[in-house]
Design an enzyme around this catalytic site. Structure first.
Site, PDB file in Angstrom:
ATOM      1  N   GLU A   1      35.536  33.190  40.442  1.00 15.56           N
ATOM      2  CA  GLU A   1      36.094  34.364  39.764  1.00 15.56           C
ATOM      3  C   GLU A   1      37.300  34.874  40.548  1.00 15.56           C
ATOM      4  O   GLU A   1      37.144  35.684  41.482  1.00 15.56           O
ATOM      5  CB  GLU A   1      35.052  35.482  39.698  1.00 15.56           C
TER       6      GLU A   1
ATOM      7  N   HIS B   1      29.542  39.317  43.465  1.00 12.69           N
ATOM      8  CA  HIS B   1      30.630  39.689  42.544  1.00 12.69           C
ATOM      9  C   HIS B   1      31.698  40.463  43.330  1.00 12.69           C
ATOM     10  O   HIS B   1      31.371  41.254  44.218  1.00 12.69           O
ATOM     11  CB  HIS B   1      30.066  40.542  41.405  1.00 12.69           C
TER      12      HIS B   1
HETATM   13  P1  PGA Z   1      36.179  40.178  32.746  1.00 18.46           P
HETATM   14  O1  PGA Z   1      34.982  40.394  33.773  1.00 18.46           O
HETATM   15  O2  PGA Z   1      35.747  39.140  31.757  1.00 18.46           O
HETATM   16  O3  PGA Z   1      36.404  41.533  32.127  1.00 18.46           O
HETATM   17  O4  PGA Z   1      37.352  39.726  33.534  1.00 18.46           O
HETATM   18  C1  PGA Z   1      34.395  39.277  34.378  1.00 18.46           C
HETATM   19  C2  PGA Z   1      33.645  39.703  35.596  1.00 18.46           C
HETATM   20  O5  PGA Z   1      33.834  40.826  36.095  1.00 18.46           O
HETATM   21  O6  PGA Z   1      32.860  38.898  36.101  1.00 18.46           O
END
Ligand code: PGA
Length: 276
Positions: free
Chosen positions: A172, A99
């Site tokens: 992401e 992450h």
């Molecule tokens: P968010 O977080 O939906 O608040 O953007 C997603 C993540 O951190 O994986």
């Protein structure tokens, strides 16, 4: 093409306490019951709440997702860490690795991340490997290079360990995380689908089509009830990591409902894809 699982995960990071997490699972369980969902639903609580949440998840069909794991498969002397055997004991199904917040604040590099993915597999869980570009990298036109680098370093280590259906990849974009209440522009569903197709092409180059085709590609970055129907109307998007919009059971349930509408829209169009 093989049928891959679709997974939507509520990631609570450090936002919900133990008691809040257990209460939230109960309300989500009530909200999803008696409905057919075309995807699996996962809950990623803070480690402090794993045991309580695991107990609540029993018989709900929902999956326990760990937010982190120690990179050693065997436990040793690593104060404060959660090991693969601990996660195995609690019945964890997935582990998030790579992450952007772990990369940024805990200085985890691709080598550590690959080792964490290996440890997750040793725990009998599937790693969800997060990759993504920063705002600066996107603006400099480096998105494709960054994704290729992150994937190459991980698959160099993991390639020989994997034998299919053991890994998920989450795209992401760092610039889209936690912006769901702001006015910052978010990617459209078509843009995400395009990037997912590109990611699959890179994985195919790295490990061949058989393994590449077993890997679900999911998206994370301000997914909510406002955009999930668009995101899930493309077959290239096979799940989501939901942070901010999972902080209340109501907003998470609204996100699930929107994702379901998106998948129904896709099905009614005969599986919409960016290639249509
Ligand atoms: P968010 O977080 O939906 O608040 O953007 C997603 C993540 O951190 O994986």
């Amino acid at each position: 093409m093989s049928k891959r699982e679709t997974l939507i995960v509520a990631i609570w990071k450090e936002k919900l306490t133990y008691k809040q997490s257990v209460a939230a699972v109960k309300r989500i369980a009530q909200g999803i019951q008696k409905k057919q969902w075309p995807f699996l639903i996962g809950i990623a609580p803070n480690p402090f709440a794993y045991v309580g949440v695991a107990n609540e998840l029993r018989d709900t069909g929902m999956r326990l997702v760990a937010q982190n794991i120690l990179w050693e498969a065997e436990s040793g002397s690593f104060i404060g860490e959660v090991t693969s055997s601990m996660l195995g004991e609690v019945g964890c199904d997935y582990v998030i690795v790579g992450h952007s917040e772990r990369r940024r604040y805990f200085h985890e590099d691709d080598n550590i991340i690959a080792r964490k993915a290996e440890a997750a597999i040793a725990a009998g869980a599937k790693p969800i490997l997060c990759i993504g570009d920063s705002k600066e990298e996107k603006e400099a036109g480096k998105t494709a290079d960054v994704l290729r680098r992150q994937l190459t370093e991980t698959f160099d280590r993991l390639g020989s360990v994997l034998n299919g259906e053991q890994l998920l990849i989450a795209y992401e974009p760092v610039w889209a995380i936690s912006t769901w209440r702001s006015n910052r522009p978010l990617p459209e569903g078509a843009e995400i689908a395009e990037l997912h197709a590109h990611i699959r092409a890179i994985i195919t180059e790295l490990v061949g089509s058989s393994l590449a085709n077993s890997i679900p590609l999911i998206y994370g970055g301000s997914v909510s009830g406002d955009n999930a129907a668009d995101y899930f109307s493309y077959e290239e998007t096979e799940g989501a990591l939901v942070g901010g919009a999972s902080k209340t059971p109501e907003s998470f349930l609204a996100t699930l409902a929107a994702a379901k509408r998106g998948m129904e829209r896709r099905a009614s169009k005969g599986n919409a894809s960016i290639h249509d």
